[in-house]
Write an enzyme that holds these catalytic residues in place. Structure first.
Site, PDB file in Angstrom:
ATOM      1  N   GLY A   1      31.943  46.923  35.513  1.00 43.51           N
ATOM      2  CA  GLY A   1      31.927  45.521  35.923  1.00 43.51           C
ATOM      3  C   GLY A   1      33.243  45.131  36.567  1.00 43.51           C
ATOM      4  N   SER A   2      33.598  43.862  36.415  1.00 37.88           N
ATOM      5  CA  SER A   2      34.761  43.337  37.130  1.00 37.88           C
ATOM      6  C   SER A   2      36.071  43.657  36.403  1.00 37.88           C
ATOM      7  CB  SER A   2      34.618  41.822  37.277  1.00 37.88           C
ATOM      8  OG  SER A   2      34.596  41.232  35.992  1.00 37.88           O
ATOM      9  N   VAL A   3      37.157  43.615  37.168  1.00 43.39           N
ATOM     10  CA  VAL A   3      38.487  43.866  36.614  1.00 43.39           C
ATOM     11  C   VAL A   3      38.806  42.845  35.520  1.00 43.39           C
ATOM     12  CG1 VAL A   3      40.959  43.908  37.164  1.00 43.39           C
ATOM     13  CG2 VAL A   3      39.301  44.860  38.785  1.00 43.39           C
TER      14      VAL A   3
ATOM     15  N   GLY B   1      36.975  43.643  32.413  1.00 43.64           N
ATOM     16  CA  GLY B   1      37.549  44.895  31.911  1.00 43.64           C
ATOM     17  C   GLY B   1      38.824  44.635  31.122  1.00 43.64           C
TER      18      GLY B   1
ATOM     19  N   CYS C   1      30.539  48.826  44.144  1.00 44.28           N
ATOM     20  CA  CYS C   1      31.972  49.039  43.930  1.00 44.28           C
ATOM     21  C   CYS C   1      32.557  49.957  44.989  1.00 44.28           C
ATOM     22  CB  CYS C   1      32.198  49.618  42.548  1.00 44.28           C
ATOM     23  SG  CYS C   1      31.255  51.129  42.278  1.00 44.28           S
TER      24      CYS C   1
ATOM     25  N   GLU D   1      38.224  41.701  46.317  1.00 41.80           N
ATOM     26  CA  GLU D   1      36.882  42.271  46.374  1.00 41.80           C
ATOM     27  C   GLU D   1      35.874  41.144  46.558  1.00 41.80           C
ATOM     28  OE1 GLU D   1      35.075  43.749  42.739  1.00 41.80           O
ATOM     29  OE2 GLU D   1      34.290  45.488  43.811  1.00 41.80           O
TER      30      GLU D   1
HETATM   31  P1  NAI Z   1      31.065  41.209  35.386  1.00 42.03           P
HETATM   32  O1  NAI Z   1      32.308  41.862  34.918  1.00 42.03           O
HETATM   33  O2  NAI Z   1      31.049  39.757  35.549  1.00 42.03           O
HETATM   34  O3  NAI Z   1      29.857  41.551  34.401  1.00 42.03           O
HETATM   35  C1  NAI Z   1      29.533  42.856  34.039  1.00 42.03           C
HETATM   36  C2  NAI Z   1      28.915  42.880  32.656  1.00 42.03           C
HETATM   37  O4  NAI Z   1      29.874  42.451  31.700  1.00 42.03           O
HETATM   38  C3  NAI Z   1      27.717  41.955  32.492  1.00 42.03           C
HETATM   39  O5  NAI Z   1      26.769  42.589  31.665  1.00 42.03           O
HETATM   40  C4  NAI Z   1      28.316  40.749  31.792  1.00 42.03           C
HETATM   41  O6  NAI Z   1      27.393  40.021  31.024  1.00 42.03           O
HETATM   42  C5  NAI Z   1      29.338  41.410  30.886  1.00 42.03           C
HETATM   43  N1  NAI Z   1      30.430  40.544  30.451  1.00 42.03           N
HETATM   44  C6  NAI Z   1      30.901  39.417  31.042  1.00 42.03           C
HETATM   45  N2  NAI Z   1      31.909  38.897  30.322  1.00 42.03           N
HETATM   46  C7  NAI Z   1      32.086  39.710  29.252  1.00 42.03           C
HETATM   47  C8  NAI Z   1      32.996  39.724  28.169  1.00 42.03           C
HETATM   48  N3  NAI Z   1      33.927  38.783  28.016  1.00 42.03           N
HETATM   49  N4  NAI Z   1      32.915  40.734  27.270  1.00 42.03           N
HETATM   50  C9  NAI Z   1      31.998  41.712  27.418  1.00 42.03           C
HETATM   51  N5  NAI Z   1      31.112  41.743  28.413  1.00 42.03           N
HETATM   52  C10 NAI Z   1      31.149  40.764  29.338  1.00 42.03           C
HETATM   53  O7  NAI Z   1      30.677  41.968  36.726  1.00 42.03           O
HETATM   54  P2  NAI Z   1      29.474  41.675  37.713  1.00 42.03           P
HETATM   55  O8  NAI Z   1      29.803  40.473  38.493  1.00 42.03           O
HETATM   56  O9  NAI Z   1      28.164  41.746  37.011  1.00 42.03           O
HETATM   57  O10 NAI Z   1      29.549  42.990  38.639  1.00 42.03           O
HETATM   58  C11 NAI Z   1      30.388  43.091  39.715  1.00 42.03           C
HETATM   59  C12 NAI Z   1      31.633  43.899  39.396  1.00 42.03           C
HETATM   60  O11 NAI Z   1      31.291  45.190  38.873  1.00 42.03           O
HETATM   61  C13 NAI Z   1      32.430  44.163  40.634  1.00 42.03           C
HETATM   62  O12 NAI Z   1      33.798  43.928  40.398  1.00 42.03           O
HETATM   63  C14 NAI Z   1      32.179  45.639  40.899  1.00 42.03           C
HETATM   64  O13 NAI Z   1      33.162  46.254  41.651  1.00 42.03           O
HETATM   65  C15 NAI Z   1      32.041  46.210  39.546  1.00 42.03           C
HETATM   66  N6  NAI Z   1      31.311  47.490  39.563  1.00 42.03           N
HETATM   67  C16 NAI Z   1      32.007  48.677  39.389  1.00 42.03           C
HETATM   68  C17 NAI Z   1      31.373  49.905  39.493  1.00 42.03           C
HETATM   69  C18 NAI Z   1      32.117  51.186  39.307  1.00 42.03           C
HETATM   70  O14 NAI Z   1      31.462  52.207  39.066  1.00 42.03           O
HETATM   71  N7  NAI Z   1      33.427  51.230  39.427  1.00 42.03           N
HETATM   72  C19 NAI Z   1      29.946  49.984  39.800  1.00 42.03           C
HETATM   73  C20 NAI Z   1      29.319  48.702  39.974  1.00 42.03           C
HETATM   74  C21 NAI Z   1      29.994  47.515  39.854  1.00 42.03           C
END
Ligand code: NAI
Ligand code: MG
Length: 496
Positions: free
Chosen positions: A242-244, A247, A298, A399
């Site tokens: 997910g997002s930085v 993370g 990503c 991004e």
């Molecule tokens: P996000 O970080 O907002 O959400 C990802 C997941 O984390 C979701 O299931 C969300 O419900 C959960 N989440 C949100 N807040 C949380 C918290 N405080 N504690 C635990 N879990 C939480 O990311 P989004 O917007 O869904 O996806 C886009 C991001 O993912 C982009 O930054 C993208 O670059 C990254 N990504 C990275 C990949 C990689 O392999 N490096 C592959 C695909 C996406």
């Protein structure tokens, strides 16, 4: 439900039936959230509600973790070949429903149908790969003074929490649970709140093919469901994509446990003046992922650095290709490009496009809502290309995670490399040149962990470790490294 493909309605009915009215799979049973709260997931192509699903919170997470903990002893004691037999049947089940999973993802995420069917098969394929690697979870022997044996063995952690984003729902839900399961862990999976449906249908295959509690699926948002999962004491290993920003918060709150992070990217594609311009342009357009996920990947090469000498010819080729991409309703059998995932994300991407204009870049293509009448209410953005982008502009630095490519011109190689590396991100990089020395030198010097010479980061190979440097993440996936990251080593001394 509005749809341009009758198969869509059939799949929604089938999935609702198979999940007993969109329930969660916990401990082999279909359950509602304990609070009975529900949330609505949207179809971004029509800006319409698609389904009501549970909105799980910490209580439900605790149930799922308890179920996974209870299932762990028996699952972990199976020989890896036995676990592989279960998982291969599970993967065959995914393949048998690849079109259904693909359609659910298309309806829920807006990604084009052909790409989503492919994603389902990719997720299943990771089970084949990791099952095949199972016997590589081996130990070592260490020389000790006479009359003794010192050896190591690999043991699973216990309960693994797997949190995934919205952009490749079934591919991630199916594929990313393979390595922890092969390694003998049990899993609590949390799909993204924007796209939970395919993971919920996956629960049906969990029910059919795996012992109860080996895989549990909780459906909810980040703060109420993701956060308590990551920080739960009985979750011994967390893997996050997910997002930085999220993370970082997981690292801060998870406690003492290994955490792997696959985070964002702002991936450069560098074009030297000696290239075959048509081929480099085709790679830039394809690697931008306009047609798999509207740029929401990503690995998209969203920063293109092209040498001034060939800039105009290169741009002509890029624009010719990008303007041929057809934006359409994503559930059409031949769909190429659909809408972005939510209204909120649409506004965010449009905000970036506005910032590009304001900061002085030029729109060479797109930048607007797609024109066709049937796309009016959805979150459709035409493939967008900015030229005249300068290093440091917002659209070159952050991004966007949408269909927006930023093109920067360069003349001095050293300055260009500095600009390329002056980024928080370090995921993928693509170098286009026919000069082997230049290519190898750049592959060494670029601060990104997945480098393509004369290709693009969209093409990945099983076995090739994928994962970011700098803020793009921690740990490697899609390779033996990933499997071994789900076991811990124990050292044993024997005297004889
Ligand atoms: P996000 O970080 O907002 O959400 C990802 C997941 O984390 C979701 O299931 C969300 O419900 C959960 N989440 C949100 N807040 C949380 C918290 N405080 N504690 C635990 N879990 C939480 O990311 P989004 O917007 O869904 O996806 C886009 C991001 O993912 C982009 O930054 C993208 O670059 C990254 N990504 C990275 C990949 C990689 O392999 N490096 C592959 C695909 C996406
Ligand atoms: Mg949705």
């Amino acid at each position: 439900m509005k749809t341009a493909n009758p198969f869509a309605s059939k799949v929604m009915e089938m999935a609702e039936r198979e999940t007993h009215g969109w329930k969660m799979m916990i401990g082999g049973k279909w359950v509602e959230a304990r609070s009975s709260k529900r949330a609505v997931t949207f179809n971004p192509a029509y800006d319409q509600p698609l389904a009501e699903v549970p909105a799980a919170n910490a209580e439900d997470v605790a149930d799922a973790v308890a179920a996974a903990k209870a299932a762990f002893p028996a699952w972990s004691r199976l020989h890896v070949d036995e676990r592989a037999k279960y998982l291969q049947r599970f993967a065959d089940g995914i393949r048998a429903w690849a079109r259904e999973f693909g359609m659910l993802d298309t309806l829920d995420s807006g990604n084009p149908l052909p790409a989503m069917i492919d994603d389902a098969n990719k997720g299943a394929g990771l089970h084949d790969y990791f099952c095949g690697l199972g016997m590589e979870m081996k130990g070592r022997t260490i020389p000790t003074p006479g009359g003794g044996l010192n050896y190591t063995r690999q043991f699973p952690f216990g309960v693994v929490g797997r949190i995934i984003p919205f952009n490749h729902p079934i591919s991630f839900a199916a594929g990313k649970i393979a390595p922890p399961l092969v390694a003998g862990n049990t899993v609590v999976l949390k799909p993204a709140e924007q796209t939970p449906l395919s993971a919920m249908l996956l629960g049906r295959l969990v029910e059919e093919h795996l012992p109860p509690g080996v895989v549990n699926i909780v459906v909810g948002d980040g703060p109420n469901c993701g956060a308590p999962l990551a920080s739960h004491r009985d979750v011994r290993r967390v893997a996050f994509t997910g997002s930085v920003e999220v993370g970082r918060s997981i690292l801060a709150s998870a406690g003492i446990k290994p955490v792997s992070l696959e985070l964002g990217g702002k991936n450069p594609l560098i074009v030297f003046p000696d290239v075959d311009i048509e081929k480099a342009a085709a790679a830039a357009v394809s690697g931008m992922n306009f047609t798999r996920s509207q740029g929401q990947s990503c690995g998209s090469n969203s920063r293109v650095f092209v040498h001034a000498k060939i800039h105009d010819a290169f741009m002509e080729a890029v624009l010719t290709l990008a303007s041929k991409i057809k934006v359409s309703l994503p559930e059409l059998e031949n769909a190429q490009m659909g809408p972005v995932v939510t209204r909120r994300h649409y506004d965010r991407v449009m905000g970036y496009i506005e910032s590009g204009r304001k900061e002085g870049a030029s729109i060479a293509l797109g930048g607007t809502h797609s024109a066709a009448a049937e796309l009016k209410s959805g979150y459709f953005i035409d493939p967008t290309v900015f030229t005249g982008v300068k290093h440091g502009m917002t659209i070159e630095r952050e991004e966007i995670f949408g269909p927006v490519m930023s093109v920067v011109q360069w003349t001095d190689e050293a300055t260009m490399l500095e600009e390329v590396n002056d980024s928080e991100f370090g995921l993928c990089a693509n170098i286009w040149t026919n000069d082997i020395s230049t290519a190898m030198r750049f592959a060494d010097d670029i601060e990104c962990a997945y480098v393509w010479i004369n290709g693009h980061g969209n093409k990945r190979f099983k076995g090739a470790p994928f994962g970011g440097m700098k803020s793009s993440g921690l740990g490697k996936e899609h390779s033996l490294d990933e499997l071994l990251s789900f076991v811990q080593e124990k050292n044993v001394n024997v005297r004889y």
